[in-house]
Every structure is written in structure tokens, then in C-alpha cells.
Design a protein around this motif. Structure first.
Motif: not given
Length: 366
Positions: A297-321
Motif C-alpha cells: 500500500i503506497t501512493e504514486p510518487g512516494t517511497f518507504s523508508l528502510v533505514s537511515y544513519k547519520v554521522d555529524m561533525t560540529n553539529g552538537g554531541c548528545d544534541n536533542s534540540t
């Protein structure tokens, strides 16, 4: 004697020397049959020179100035002295002379596969408002979506070649809306990016609502989107440097599974003013699935997310803002307790890179 065995000077009077030359040319009995090389050269010159020409044994009485060689020696000595002074006061500048300081004029080609090593060090100078990517590998990267390599489309799973091509274009559109859109970068709601996510994927929709309403460590919008608090941070210029690629294969139930692995470099400064510039570097790996509507079940022109990972530098450590929080001033002295990390190293996969249990790492450069 000179190197040719001839005398280095002569004590023969001029009159005797000239008579010797005339006798040699007229074939006098006491003249040598084969004149010396010096005699031949002088005789030829006497014949060729017009009357009244300066004699070859005369010298100018004008005082000669310093030779060109000496003048160049003096200039070279002065330049060397200046370089040594600059080296003592600003070694980073001199290092930039002998490193490839023109690399910004030689952009890298598209990233078609994972590199085998990290990019070499560029220099040690800090970024400025005029040169926000100075001495950064990102100076040679492309701007915006131009730095995201999109592969050639081919029929895969339930999709034709044309459908795959369209899905790849929309994947890049999602990356741009989530990480490059000026409104989203200044803290706005990334509506265009969210509109491309399958609205029937309930767990993701729940995450998205919580992330923008009450961000937390579990529901953090930074997992998918780059955002800065405009009241605290301003972007320097309108260029975001990027490097990465999109790949795809056939996924579950014949779906087109697309993986993007892209590094984004954002030069930022305090919103309150000043000339301090910090580069926030974010590398994201997002895996998504363009599902067969006959099976999911989906809509035309949309996708489903499978996974996502991120690695940040100078973005804040333990940041929840819910915002990237680059460190300015004294905050920059703080370092993480985790391992050293080179934010420009794309030779390792995100699975190897992201180690949540090790805490915040320390960037080796920015």
C-alpha cells in the motif's frame, strides 16, 4: 695558459702583432703555414669590421653596473628572507604555497564508487567569511545536487527503465529538500521532503510528527534532515558542498531499493555577527524502497523508508534540540570522549562508521 693551451695574456706589441697577421695572410716565407685559431679569428674580424670600429683590445671607460646575475642574486636573497619571516609568523600560509593551493580550481570528478582512502590534508588555515571552504577537501567538491552521483537507469524489479530513471530523480529531489533547501536549513519544516515519504508507513509518520513537535533522542529530526536554529546560526554564503552517490538494486517483493550515501558541508557563523566560521559536516546514508503498488500500500510518487544513519561533525554531541548546534568560541575547545574521526573520510561504510556505544568522537579536522 687558458683551457685551450693558449696564453691568457700577451706581451707582444700591437705593431708586431698586426705585422704578423699581414705576413700570415700574404704568405711571407717566415710566416706559419697554419695560423693558430686565435690568429684566424682575429684576421677574420679585422677583414669584416668597418674602418673606425672599436678595436678588439680596447675597453670602455664607463664603470659597469652590477651584473644581471648579481642583481637576480640580490632579489632572490630578499625573497628568501621574506619567506622565512612569513614561515615563522604564519606557517600555514607557506604550507599552502607548496601544497596544491589551486585545487579549488580543479574540481573532483563524480564519485562513482567508494574511495579507497581519505582525502589528503589541504592545510591548516581556518575558514573565513570570504573563503568558507579554505584548506578543506570540500573546496574541490561540487555544489548542491551536482555533487550527488546518479547512476544510469536500467529496468529493475517491477519498474521499467523510464520508471527507474524517474525514481532516481525523485530520490535526489528528496535529498535536496531534506538537506539543501534554504527554508529547511534555516529551521523550517521540510514539507517537500516529507511529501515524498509513503503516508501509509505508520511508524515513520509517527516518528515525523514527534520529531518536529517534541524532538528527543529517539525522535530526532536530524536523523533525516539538516536544520539550524536561525536565531543562533547563519549560513555563510549560499553554497553547500556535497559528495556522494546513489546506488540501487532489486529489493523485497520486486521493489526498487535505492541507497544514498552523501556528505554535506555547511559553513556557518554566529547569527549575532562576527567573523568566526565553523564547518558543520553531515554524512547520511538513507535506504528507501520504491514499492510495487500491486504488493504494498503506497501512493504514486512516494517511497518507504528502510533505514537511515547519520554521522555529524560540529553539529552538537548528545544534541536533542532538533537543530544542528555548531560550537563557537570557547565551545570549540570541548572534545568528545570517543575515537578520532575524519569527517571527510568516505572510504569506510556508514555501518563501520556509526558506533553508538562509543559516544561522541573527536573530529581530526573540519
Amino acid at each position: 695558459m687558458n683551457a685551450g693551451g693558449e696564453p691568457s695574456g700577451s706581451s707582444v706589441p700591437d705593431e708586431e702583432w698586426e705585422r704578423f697577421l699581414r705576413d700570415s695572410m700574404t704568405g711571407a716565407a717566415n710566416a706559419p703555414r697554419e695560423p693558430s685559431a686565435r690568429a684566424r679569428a682575429v684576421a677574420r674580424r679585422m677583414r669584416e669590421e668597418p674602418a673606425g670600429a672599436e678595436g678588439w683590445r680596447t675597453y670602455s671607460l664607463a664603470r659597469p653596473g652590477p651584473s644581471r646575475k648579481k642583481r637576480w642574486y640580490m632579489v632572490g636573497l630578499l625573497a628568501t628572507t621574506v619567506a622565512l619571516v612569513i614561515l615563522a609568523l604564519d606557517p600555514g600560509r607557506v604550507v599552502g604555497w607548496f601544497s596544491d593551493s589551486n585545487r579549488a580550481e580543479k574540481p573532483l570528478g563524480p564519485e562513482s564508487h567508494r574511495p579507497i582512502q581519505a582525502p589528503s590534508a589541504e592545510g591548516f588555515r581556518q575558514p573565513t567569511l570570504d573563503e568558507p571552504f579554505r584548506d578543506s577537501p570540500a573546496a574541490r567538491w561540487a555544489n548542491g545536487t551536482a555533487g550527488i552521483t546518479v547512476p544510469e537507469a536500467r529496468a529493475t524489479g517491477w519498474m521499467s527503465r523510464a520508471q527507474v530513471e524517474r525514481a532516481l530523480e525523485q530520490t535526489r529531489d528528496f535529498l535536496a529538500a531534506a538537506n539543501l533547501d534554504p527554508g529547511a536549513l534555516h529551521g523550517g519544516h521540510p514539507e517537500e521532503a516529507i511529501a515524498l515519504i509513503n503516508p501509509h508507513q505508520q511508524d515513520v509518520q509517527t516518528y515525523l510528527k514527534a520529531a518536529f513537535h517534541s524532538p528527543s533522542e529517539q525522535n530526532d529530526p536530524l536523523l533525516l534532515f539538516s536544520r539550524f536554529d536561525a536565531s543562533r546560526v547563519r549560513l555563510v554564503g549560499d553554497v553547500v558542498k556535497t559528495r556522494g552517490r546513489i546506488t540501487y538494486l532489486e529489493g523485497e517483493r520486486g521493489a526498487l531499493q535505492v541507497t544514498s550515501d552523501v556528505t554535506y558541508v555547511y559553513p556557518v557563523a554566529p547569527a549575532t555577527g562576527g567573523d568566526e566560521v565553523v564547518r558543520t559536516i553531515v554524512r547520511r546514508e538513507v535506504v528507501l524502497s520504491w514499492d510495487d503498488p500491486a504488493k504494498v500500500i503506497t501512493e504514486p510518487g512516494t517511497f518507504s523508508l528502510v533505514s537511515y544513519k547519520v554521522d555529524m561533525t560540529n553539529g552538537g554531541c548528545d544534541n536533542s534540540t532538533g537543530y544542528l548546534t555548531p560550537p563557537f568560541g570557547t565551545e570549540r575547545a570541548e572534545t568528545g570522549a570517543g575515537p578520532d574521526v575524519d569527517p571527510y573520510d568516505r572510504s569506510t561504510s556508514m555501518s563501520e562508521r556509526t558506533t553508538p556505544d562509543e559516544g561522541c568522537g573527536t573530529a581530526t579536522r573540519s
